[in-house]
Design a protein around this motif. Structure first.
Motif, PDB file in Angstrom:
ATOM      1  N   UNK A 130       5.531   7.134   2.873  1.00 46.37           N
ATOM      2  CA  UNK A 130       4.094   7.261   3.174  1.00 46.37           C
ATOM      3  C   UNK A 130       3.673   8.816   2.373  1.00 46.37           C
ATOM      4  N   UNK A 131       2.813   8.805   1.291  1.00 46.99           N
ATOM      5  CA  UNK A 131       2.461  10.091   0.887  1.00 46.99           C
ATOM      6  C   UNK A 131       1.546  10.994   1.874  1.00 46.99           C
ATOM      7  N   UNK A 132       0.854  10.546   2.702  1.00 49.35           N
ATOM      8  CA  UNK A 132       0.266  11.486   3.663  1.00 49.35           C
ATOM      9  C   UNK A 132       0.668  11.001   5.133  1.00 49.35           C
ATOM     10  N   UNK A 133       2.049  11.541   5.449  1.00 48.11           N
ATOM     11  CA  UNK A 133       2.502  11.248   6.852  1.00 48.11           C
ATOM     12  C   UNK A 133       1.642  11.871   8.172  1.00 48.11           C
ATOM     13  N   UNK A 134       0.798  12.759   7.964  1.00 50.75           N
ATOM     14  CA  UNK A 134      -0.201  13.530   8.851  1.00 50.75           C
ATOM     15  C   UNK A 134      -1.281  12.440   9.413  1.00 50.75           C
ATOM     16  N   UNK A 135      -2.071  12.130   8.186  1.00 51.82           N
ATOM     17  CA  UNK A 135      -3.050  11.247   8.326  1.00 51.82           C
ATOM     18  C   UNK A 135      -2.520   9.631   8.724  1.00 51.82           C
ATOM     19  N   UNK A 136      -1.358   9.376   8.304  1.00 54.01           N
ATOM     20  CA  UNK A 136      -0.822   8.048   8.734  1.00 54.01           C
ATOM     21  C   UNK A 136      -0.454   7.870  10.127  1.00 54.01           C
ATOM     22  N   UNK A 137       0.157   9.169  10.695  1.00 57.41           N
ATOM     23  CA  UNK A 137       0.401   9.178  12.236  1.00 57.41           C
ATOM     24  C   UNK A 137      -0.940   9.174  12.862  1.00 57.41           C
ATOM     25  N   UNK A 138      -1.784   9.844  12.515  1.00 55.50           N
ATOM     26  CA  UNK A 138      -3.289   9.888  13.234  1.00 55.50           C
ATOM     27  C   UNK A 138      -3.842   8.466  13.277  1.00 55.50           C
ATOM     28  N   UNK A 139      -3.761   7.902  12.122  1.00 60.94           N
ATOM     29  CA  UNK A 139      -4.425   6.472  11.880  1.00 60.94           C
ATOM     30  C   UNK A 139      -3.757   5.491  12.908  1.00 60.94           C
ATOM     31  N   UNK A 140      -2.360   5.714  12.963  1.00 67.73           N
ATOM     32  CA  UNK A 140      -1.626   4.466  13.746  1.00 67.73           C
ATOM     33  C   UNK A 140      -2.084   5.061  15.340  1.00 67.73           C
ATOM     34  N   UNK A 141      -2.356   6.008  15.566  1.00 71.51           N
ATOM     35  CA  UNK A 141      -2.647   6.647  17.070  1.00 71.51           C
ATOM     36  C   UNK A 141      -4.012   6.055  17.257  1.00 71.51           C
ATOM     37  N   UNK A 142      -4.881   6.391  16.385  1.00 70.28           N
ATOM     38  CA  UNK A 142      -6.287   6.019  16.567  1.00 70.28           C
ATOM     39  C   UNK A 142      -6.651   4.351  16.584  1.00 70.28           C
ATOM     40  N   UNK A 143      -5.588   3.822  15.763  1.00 72.29           N
ATOM     41  CA  UNK A 143      -5.561   2.154  15.575  1.00 72.29           C
ATOM     42  C   UNK A 143      -5.174   1.585  17.263  1.00 72.29           C
ATOM     43  N   UNK A 144      -3.914   2.248  17.867  1.00 68.42           N
ATOM     44  CA  UNK A 144      -3.664   1.695  19.089  1.00 68.42           C
ATOM     45  C   UNK A 144      -4.676   1.941  20.197  1.00 68.42           C
ATOM     46  N   UNK A 145      -5.422   2.948  20.090  1.00 70.11           N
ATOM     47  CA  UNK A 145      -6.448   3.433  21.169  1.00 70.11           C
ATOM     48  C   UNK A 145      -7.618   2.469  20.809  1.00 70.11           C
TER      49      UNK A 145
END
Length: 257
Positions: A130-145
């Motif tokens: 993952x080139x952008x791990x921070x935004x990736x983690x935020x995207x996963x969290x937002x998707x779950x919510x």
């Protein structure tokens, strides 16, 4: 009792119920097979550019299956099991109880992301970086919510509809297409784009792919849209659930007698 305490109690309730009926975990058996199929197609056709999509798609599918097939049956199963009367007699909103229980099921579905990554790494030797791990983690969290909010709405719609089973069987693959899960939204016909953008999965799929490739320049806007769509679905689901409970009390249809 605060809303968070209500939802936490609902999480514990769902954990206890799932331990007796572990079919909610069946998605964890489906995700590796889906990843294997998609990666096999990508590898045999020498399409390295779609490896990321082959790994991300099963995770998004796992979340949607959790929301549609399992979380969507929460209230209906309570009625058949005889728990519904006790739940609406409790001095807490039923919608919050449903949301907490749905969150537990969605969390299980989110494990499909880990499974798909492991299948790619161990089975095909393709380690997805993952080139952008921070935004990736935020995207996963937002998707779950957003999935929790959407599943709360789906649960309310299913219990109020006389064609719940028909809806449940017809809302899978159309949303995989509209959500850009299988193919990016950009390759769909132009007239479908407005409908796709009303589905949070389309924003999630695009954002996750962009974070993998390092192109997530406008990720805060995408995250805001995902959370906004999820919040709107949650509000609608809570309202419909309250409306259903009020109608059941008024008409005397809480039980099956």
């Amino acid at each position: 009792m605060s809303a968070l305490r209500v939802m936490w109690s609902a999480v514990l309730l769902q954990v206890a119920l799932s331990r007796r009926r572990p079919e909610h975990a069946l998605i964890l058996l489906i995700a590796p097979m889906q990843t294997t199929t998609m990666l096999a197609l990508a590898v045999t056709t020498h399409r390295q550019d779609v490896v990321a999509n082959a790994v991300i798609a099963p995770g998004l599918i796992g979340l949607w299956v959790a929301a549609l097939d399992y979380a969507g049956r929460v209230v209906r199963e309570d009625r058949w099991a005889g728990r519904f009367s006790a739940l609406i007699a409790a001095p807490v909103p039923l919608g919050l109880v449903v949301a907490g229980r749905v969150a537990t099921v969605v969390l299980v579905g989110a494990a499909a992301f880990v499974e798909s990554w492991l299948v790619a790494a161990l089975g095909f030797g393709r380690v997805l970086t993952v080139a952008d791990p921070g935004p990736f983690a935020v995207a996963i969290t937002a998707t779950c919510l957003a999935t929790v909010g959407t599943a709360t709405l789906i649960s309310a719609v299913f219990v109020m509809s006389r064609a719940g089973d028909v809806l449940q069987n017809s809302l899978s693959y159309p949303f995989y297409i509209l959500g850009g899960v299988l193919v990016p939204v950009t390759v769909l016909p132009g007239w479908l784009h407005p409908f796709s953008r009303a589905v949070f999965l389309s924003w999630s799929a695009d954002l996750l792919r962009d974070t993998v490739h390092g192109d997530a320049h406008g990720w805060p806007r995408s995250v805001a849209v995902i959370l906004g769509l999820g919040a709107a679905a949650m509000a609608a689901g809570l309202w419909l659930t309250r409306h259903y409970v009020d109608r059941a009390r008024r008409d005397g249809t809480v039980g099956f007698a």
